[in-house]
Motif scaffolding. Structure first.
Motif, PDB file in Angstrom:
ATOM      1  N   SER A   1      10.438   8.474  -3.665  1.00  0.00           N
ATOM      2  CA  SER A   1      10.766   7.236  -4.252  1.00  0.00           C
ATOM      3  C   SER A   1      12.116   6.845  -3.605  1.00  0.00           C
ATOM      4  CB  SER A   1      11.161   7.572  -5.936  1.00  0.00           C
ATOM      5  OG  SER A   1       9.992   7.896  -6.471  1.00  0.00           O
TER       6      SER A   1
ATOM      7  N   SER B   1       7.156   2.826  -8.702  1.00  0.00           N
ATOM      8  CA  SER B   1       8.492   2.907  -7.869  1.00  0.00           C
ATOM      9  C   SER B   1       8.319   2.163  -6.372  1.00  0.00           C
ATOM     10  CB  SER B   1       8.617   4.297  -7.523  1.00  0.00           C
ATOM     11  OG  SER B   1       7.270   4.966  -7.132  1.00  0.00           O
TER      12      SER B   1
ATOM     13  N   LYS C   1       2.495  -1.476  -1.737  1.00  0.00           N
ATOM     14  CA  LYS C   1       2.677  -0.027  -1.543  1.00  0.00           C
ATOM     15  C   LYS C   1       1.701   0.725  -1.242  1.00  0.00           C
ATOM     16  CE  LYS C   1       3.772   2.256  -5.384  1.00  0.00           C
ATOM     17  NZ  LYS C   1       5.138   3.188  -5.455  1.00  0.00           N
TER      18      LYS C   1
ATOM     19  N   ARG D   1      -0.719   1.518  -2.794  1.00  0.00           N
ATOM     20  CA  ARG D   1      -1.110   2.498  -4.172  1.00  0.00           C
ATOM     21  C   ARG D   1      -2.531   2.347  -4.628  1.00  0.00           C
ATOM     22  NH1 ARG D   1       2.638   4.178  -8.445  1.00  0.00           N
ATOM     23  NH2 ARG D   1       1.520   4.294 -10.671  1.00  0.00           N
TER      24      ARG D   1
ATOM     25  N   ASN E   1       8.422   2.367  -3.526  1.00  0.00           N
ATOM     26  CA  ASN E   1       8.335   3.098  -2.018  1.00  0.00           C
ATOM     27  C   ASN E   1       6.936   3.140  -1.547  1.00  0.00           C
ATOM     28  OD1 ASN E   1       8.102   4.747  -4.465  1.00  0.00           O
ATOM     29  ND2 ASN E   1       6.782   5.800  -3.139  1.00  0.00           N
TER      30      ASN E   1
HETATM   31 MG    MG Z   1       5.946   6.443  -7.494  1.00  0.00          MG
END
Ligand code: MG
Ligand code: AMP
Length: 348
Positions: A152, A144, A57, A59, A146
């Motif tokens: 998302s 999520s 991700k 992230r 994405n």
């Molecule tokens: Mg998210």
């Protein structure tokens, strides 16, 4: 290589679920549908597997992931014991689009919790998600599905767009029902606190948590100023986007005709736009659940279109409209157009 497994969302084939569950148990990553948005998950107890999810991700590791369970019994595996009174509430509210921040039990790796002593838990109301967790026999940590910062994913096509070649499996269960993420409530301090408005409405939640603190989210309650700028940008398209009232959209569409502005608006507003305006119809204002369902797909379409920028309609912040406007405002970097000129300025 990513393998896409197409399933009936109401009755997924046992073989597909088994294949994906084996991947989870083996330390792999699986994207799967829930009733809110798609998640990209791994065994919550497998630090290396969870690391893969964050890497896929892009992230930041200081942003904890929601842990998904498929039974109330599983709660004790991931969280510290909760009171009987709270457990009764969970039994009513779960499975559903509502997530609780609870005290952790120290069992989960810091890759899941971002090193906090809290854990964020949800039991999703989606047959595919529940069967996957059941078959894997472990809780699944899943943010999520994405790329971090993008809208998302509300369909398998969105997941493929962002995660193809990165996730081991993508379970395609069609479009997600709500199209907005779950509501998050923090239960770790004295007073329950709304951290993120979501698919489960605040009005409904107050029946279970009458003293719910919403002041961080409903800004009018504490007079906090809305900070402009990029700090809050999330779910965002690459092209500029701004929020405007229905009247402002109709005015801008005629005054800025031919300037390649994409208007993302209700059916009612779309009907009042000049012919051959660039527009995406989100659905009727009378059905904000439909509008919410279409939101992220519409935001993804902005960058694919040949428009230079987008103007999106403002909706009332009641019921599902609160979560809807929370996502719209963030995607637009908190920009609200107060004149046609302010929209025109963003064209350059
Ligand atoms: Mg998210
Ligand atoms: P997503 O990963 O996109 O589903 O979003 C999950 C959200 O839950 C993020 O906004 C996280 O910051 C939030 N979250 C997860 N765990 C915690 C926690 N322990 N305390 C507060 N927020 C959390």
């Amino acid at each position: 290589m990513t393998k896409v497994l197409r399933v009936n969302p109401l009755n997924p084939s046992a073989d597909a679920i088994r294949e994906a569950a084996e991947a989870i148990v083996g330390g792999g990553t699986v994207a799967f549908p829930t009733e809110t948005v798609y998640g990209i998950g791994a065994n919550a107890f497998d630090a290396e597997a969870v690391k893969k999810v964050f890497k896929i991700k892009g992230r930041p590791s200081d942003n904890p992931a929601i842990v998904h369970i498929s039974s109330i019994d599983q709660l004790k595996d991931v969280a510290a014991p909760v009171s009987g009174e709270l457990l009764e509430k969970f039994r009513v509210l779960w499975p559903g689009p509502i997530t609780f921040v609870l005290k952790g039990n120290g069992e989960l790796p810091e890759e899941v919790t971002a090193g906090l002593d809290t854990v964020t838990v949800r039991m999703p109301a989606h047959t595919v998600a529940l069967r996957l967790i059941d078959a894997a026999k472990v809780p699944i940590a899943a943010p999520s599905a994405n790329i971090s910062g993008r809208p998302s994913a509300t369909s398998a096509a969105h997941v493929i767009e962002d995660l193809d070649g990165k996730a081991d499996f993508i379970i395609d269960g069609g479009n997600t029902m709500f199209g907005l993420e779950s509501t998050i409530i923090d239960l770790t301090s004295e007073r329950p606190k709304l951290l993120r408005p979501g698919a489960y409405t605040v009005e409904e939640l107050k029946r279970y948590f009458p003293d719910l603190d919403t002041s961080e989210i409903i800004l009018s309650e504490n007079e906090a100023p809305i900070s402009p700028g990029l700090k809050y940008r999330h779910y965002a398209p690459d092209k500029p986007m701004v929020v405007a009232s229905d009247d402002m959209i109709i005015k801008a569409a005629s005054e800025l005709k031919g300037k390649r502005i994409l208007f993302i608006c209700s059916t009612e507003t779309a009907k009042s736009l000049p012919k051959d305006s660039l527009a995406i119809d989100l659905g009727s204002r009378a059905d904000l659940y439909r509008v919410a369902q279409n939101l992220f797909d519409s935001i993804r379409k902005i960058d694919k279109s040949d428009a230079k920028m987008a103007v999106i309609e403002r909706f009332p912040e009641r019921g599902i409209g609160l979560a809807l406007m929370n996502r719209i405002s963030k995607a637009a970097g908190m920009r609200l157009a107060d004149s046609v000129e302010s929209i025109e300025k963003l064209l350059k």
